[in-house]
Write an enzyme that holds these catalytic residues in place. Structure first.
Site, PDB file in Angstrom:
ATOM      1  N   ARG A 291      46.744  84.489  73.420  1.00 57.57           N
ATOM      2  CA  ARG A 291      46.797  83.687  74.667  1.00 57.57           C
ATOM      3  C   ARG A 291      47.910  84.194  75.583  1.00 57.57           C
ATOM      4  O   ARG A 291      48.638  83.411  76.210  1.00 57.57           O
ATOM      5  CB  ARG A 291      47.021  82.193  74.376  1.00 57.57           C
ATOM      6  CG  ARG A 291      45.994  81.540  73.520  1.00 57.57           C
ATOM      7  CD  ARG A 291      44.621  81.465  74.186  1.00 57.57           C
ATOM      8  NE  ARG A 291      43.680  81.040  73.191  1.00 57.57           N
ATOM      9  CZ  ARG A 291      43.101  81.891  72.323  1.00 57.57           C
ATOM     10  NH1 ARG A 291      43.314  83.203  72.408  1.00 57.57           N
ATOM     11  NH2 ARG A 291      42.272  81.453  71.414  1.00 57.57           N
TER      12      ARG A 291
ATOM     13  N   GLU B 236      50.715  73.719  77.416  1.00 57.58           N
ATOM     14  CA  GLU B 236      49.875  74.918  77.540  1.00 57.58           C
ATOM     15  C   GLU B 236      49.496  75.087  79.014  1.00 57.58           C
ATOM     16  O   GLU B 236      49.460  76.191  79.542  1.00 57.58           O
ATOM     17  CB  GLU B 236      48.615  74.707  76.676  1.00 57.58           C
ATOM     18  CG  GLU B 236      47.437  75.605  76.952  1.00 57.58           C
ATOM     19  CD  GLU B 236      47.492  76.889  76.152  1.00 57.58           C
ATOM     20  OE1 GLU B 236      47.619  76.804  74.937  1.00 57.58           O
ATOM     21  OE2 GLU B 236      47.394  77.958  76.777  1.00 57.58           O
TER      22      GLU B 236
ATOM     23  N   SER C 148      43.018  72.008  76.105  1.00 58.69           N
ATOM     24  CA  SER C 148      44.191  71.749  75.262  1.00 58.69           C
ATOM     25  C   SER C 148      45.424  71.650  76.149  1.00 58.69           C
ATOM     26  O   SER C 148      45.774  72.611  76.830  1.00 58.69           O
ATOM     27  CB  SER C 148      44.397  72.906  74.278  1.00 58.69           C
ATOM     28  OG  SER C 148      43.221  73.091  73.535  1.00 58.69           O
TER      29      SER C 148
HETATM   30  C1  FAD Z   1      37.562  71.654  78.866  1.00 56.72           C
HETATM   31  C2  FAD Z   1      38.383  72.926  78.777  1.00 56.72           C
HETATM   32  C3  FAD Z   1      38.258  73.751  77.675  1.00 56.72           C
HETATM   33  C4  FAD Z   1      39.006  74.934  77.577  1.00 56.72           C
HETATM   34  N1  FAD Z   1      38.825  75.730  76.476  1.00 56.72           N
HETATM   35  C5  FAD Z   1      39.509  76.897  76.370  1.00 56.72           C
HETATM   36  C6  FAD Z   1      39.309  77.754  75.248  1.00 56.72           C
HETATM   37  O1  FAD Z   1      38.508  77.476  74.357  1.00 56.72           O
HETATM   38  N2  FAD Z   1      40.022  78.908  75.185  1.00 56.72           N
HETATM   39  C7  FAD Z   1      40.905  79.266  76.168  1.00 56.72           C
HETATM   40  O2  FAD Z   1      41.513  80.341  76.046  1.00 56.72           O
HETATM   41  N3  FAD Z   1      41.105  78.467  77.251  1.00 56.72           N
HETATM   42  C8  FAD Z   1      40.442  77.305  77.380  1.00 56.72           C
HETATM   43  N4  FAD Z   1      40.640  76.490  78.462  1.00 56.72           N
HETATM   44  C9  FAD Z   1      41.612  76.887  79.494  1.00 56.72           C
HETATM   45  C10 FAD Z   1      40.994  77.601  80.710  1.00 56.72           C
HETATM   46  O3  FAD Z   1      39.608  77.502  80.682  1.00 56.72           O
HETATM   47  C11 FAD Z   1      41.393  79.076  80.749  1.00 56.72           C
HETATM   48  O4  FAD Z   1      42.791  79.200  80.793  1.00 56.72           O
HETATM   49  C12 FAD Z   1      40.779  79.798  81.963  1.00 56.72           C
HETATM   50  O5  FAD Z   1      40.896  81.192  81.815  1.00 56.72           O
HETATM   51  C13 FAD Z   1      41.428  79.379  83.279  1.00 56.72           C
HETATM   52  O6  FAD Z   1      40.647  79.951  84.314  1.00 56.72           O
HETATM   53  P1  FAD Z   1      40.743  79.423  85.791  1.00 56.72           P
HETATM   54  O7  FAD Z   1      39.935  80.328  86.637  1.00 56.72           O
HETATM   55  O8  FAD Z   1      40.415  77.991  85.845  1.00 56.72           O
HETATM   56  O9  FAD Z   1      42.293  79.671  86.099  1.00 56.72           O
HETATM   57  P2  FAD Z   1      43.315  78.705  86.880  1.00 56.72           P
HETATM   58  O10 FAD Z   1      43.510  77.463  86.091  1.00 56.72           O
HETATM   59  O11 FAD Z   1      42.915  78.574  88.292  1.00 56.72           O
HETATM   60  O12 FAD Z   1      44.636  79.595  86.781  1.00 56.72           O
HETATM   61  C14 FAD Z   1      45.251  79.829  85.532  1.00 56.72           C
HETATM   62  C15 FAD Z   1      46.346  80.900  85.725  1.00 56.72           C
HETATM   63  O13 FAD Z   1      45.726  82.152  86.025  1.00 56.72           O
HETATM   64  C16 FAD Z   1      46.172  82.634  87.306  1.00 56.72           C
HETATM   65  N5  FAD Z   1      45.032  83.266  87.953  1.00 56.72           N
HETATM   66  C17 FAD Z   1      43.796  82.744  88.172  1.00 56.72           C
HETATM   67  N6  FAD Z   1      43.007  83.651  88.757  1.00 56.72           N
HETATM   68  C18 FAD Z   1      43.746  84.772  88.916  1.00 56.72           C
HETATM   69  C19 FAD Z   1      43.502  86.049  89.479  1.00 56.72           C
HETATM   70  N7  FAD Z   1      42.311  86.384  89.984  1.00 56.72           N
HETATM   71  N8  FAD Z   1      44.521  86.954  89.497  1.00 56.72           N
HETATM   72  C20 FAD Z   1      45.746  86.655  88.981  1.00 56.72           C
HETATM   73  N9  FAD Z   1      46.028  85.457  88.430  1.00 56.72           N
HETATM   74  C21 FAD Z   1      45.045  84.525  88.401  1.00 56.72           C
HETATM   75  C22 FAD Z   1      46.672  81.401  88.048  1.00 56.72           C
HETATM   76  O14 FAD Z   1      47.608  81.736  89.048  1.00 56.72           O
HETATM   77  C23 FAD Z   1      47.287  80.606  86.897  1.00 56.72           C
HETATM   78  O15 FAD Z   1      48.545  81.129  86.596  1.00 56.72           O
HETATM   79  C24 FAD Z   1      39.901  75.299  78.603  1.00 56.72           C
HETATM   80  C25 FAD Z   1      40.021  74.466  79.736  1.00 56.72           C
HETATM   81  C26 FAD Z   1      39.263  73.293  79.832  1.00 56.72           C
HETATM   82  C27 FAD Z   1      39.361  72.443  81.063  1.00 56.72           C
END
Ligand code: FAD
Length: 332
Positions: free
Chosen positions: A155, A324, A228
């Site tokens: 992670r 997290e 989480s």
């Molecule tokens: C119901 C649920 C279940 C989940 N299950 C899992 C799981 O099983 N495993 C897991 O690993 N995670 C899980 N997550 C967490 C989440 O899905 C991941 O962290 C996901 O990758 C976040 O993507 P996002 O586009 O929403 O990023 P955001 O929440 O918008 O951003 C997260 C971070 O990434 C950065 N970021 C986003 N896009 C870019 C880009 N293009 N360039 C540079 N930086 C960027 C942001 O600035 C921030 O720091 C879960 C979340 C939820 C709500």
């Protein structure tokens, strides 16, 4: 075009009200040549599924809306724009007959955020499939990073450790090599048995993982959450052994000879906090590790409740839980 005072409620899976002082939709990589991108914006926003947004977000928020598979060789190699929905992309690869990422189905968020925390689930992580991360390095320009450059960890990645250096514009994946299905994680085998499948395909595994995830995690569309909320804490072995004497059913995952990882969800549950909270925010009744917006919660409500959870767990077990999710904005 930069917009002023944009409400981000629909851009975060917690459904928290937060106003971005300035907001830019990034729809075309050419926008990155604007002098604006000589330095990092205050927030790069993907699907908003790993964030805890406070009411006011000062400065510039850039929402990555670059979308779609921009190149594919038909043999399992793909280049995918950063704003593409992760789950839709996984489904697409399976439809094309390219297996590998079935255990990563239904993780919310965008393709561009997937390398940031090296998303993972059910024994797989995205780093296994990435060949190149295409990014904009502020003050430098377009760069391509190899997996070694990305310094992936559990992670974790260079993007997480060096925030404010890169905006990820696209990710290239290689699913061309057939891989063995990973069935020995979570309840995958049990779910396949329930479905009376003894020779599963990648699509069967994807369906099993989908069913397991749906039974454990709330749908953020109906009950806002960010998955989480806390990391699983790592404690020194002697501390684990002392706890285990008192709580013989405490699950543990040894990291090495000196440290042990404990499941944060178990600690919260056994501290009596599963399903508790206020009318606006609480822990999910089926999984204590997930904090939910029961309706009308603000970032401050979630933060205050999460602090109570941390304090209760620390008082009961002497273990400090770390968030997290990333806290964004002012909380003073
Ligand atoms: C119901 C649920 C279940 C989940 N299950 C899992 C799981 O099983 N495993 C897991 O690993 N995670 C899980 N997550 C967490 C989440 O899905 C991941 O962290 C996901 O990758 C976040 O993507 P996002 O586009 O929403 O990023 P955001 O929440 O918008 O951003 C997260 C971070 O990434 C950065 N970021 C986003 N896009 C870019 C880009 N293009 N360039 C540079 N930086 C960027 C942001 O600035 C921030 O720091 C879960 C979340 C939820 C709500």
């Amino acid at each position: 075009m930069i917009q002023q005072q944009v409400d981000l409620r629909r851009f975060n899976t917690f459904g928290l009200p937060a106003v971005a002082e300035r907001f830019l939709a990034l729809t075309d990589e050419a926008q990155l040549t604007d002098p604006l991108f000589r330095q990092a914006p205050d927030l790069v926003l993907g699907g908003g599924s790993n964030l805890l947004l406070m009411d006011e977000l000062p400065g510039l928020t850039v929402h990555v809306q670059l979308s779609g598979v921009t190149w594919a060789d038909g043999k399992g190699r793909y280049r995918v724009a950063a704003g593409t929905d992760w789950n839709q992309f996984v489904r697409y690869t399976l439809e094309q007959g390219h297996s590998g990422m079935e255990n990563l189905i239904l993780i919310p968020g965008t393709v561009g955020a997937s390398p940031v925390q090296n998303i993972g689930a059910y024994g797989s992580e995205v780093a296994e499939f990435i060949t190149t991360v295409h990014a904009w390095e502020y003050g430098v320009g377009a760069v391509d990073l190899s997996p070694a450059d990305c310094a992936f960890g559990y992670r974790d990645s260079r993007f997480k450790r060096e925030p404010g250096r890169y905006l990820i514009t696209a990710v290239s994946f290689d699913l061309s090599e057939p891989r063995a299905l990973k069935l020995d994680y979570g309840a995958i085998r049990t779910e396949l048995e329930l479905r009376q499948i003894d020779q599963p395909t990648a699509s069967d595994v994807a369906a099993a993982v989908t069913a397991i995830r749906r039974s454990k995690l709330p749908d953020w569309f109906f009950l806002g959450n960010s998955g989480s909320f806390f990391k699983n804490p790592v404690v020194p072995r002697p501390q684990y052994e002392a706890l285990h004497e008192q709580y013989t059913d405490l699950p543990a995952y040894p990291i090495d000879d000196t440290s042990v990882k404990l499941p944060a969800g178990w600690l919260i549950d056994r501290a009596g906090l599963r399903g508790t909270g206020t009318p606006r925010v609480g822990t999910y009744a089926r999984q204590a590790l997930v904090l939910v917006n029961r309706g009308g919660a603000t970032g401050r409500d979630v933060l205050a409740f999460s602090t109570q959870v941390q304090e209760t767990v620390a008082a009961r077990f002497g273990v400090q839980l770390e968030r997290e999710v990333q806290l964004i904005g002012r909380c003073d």
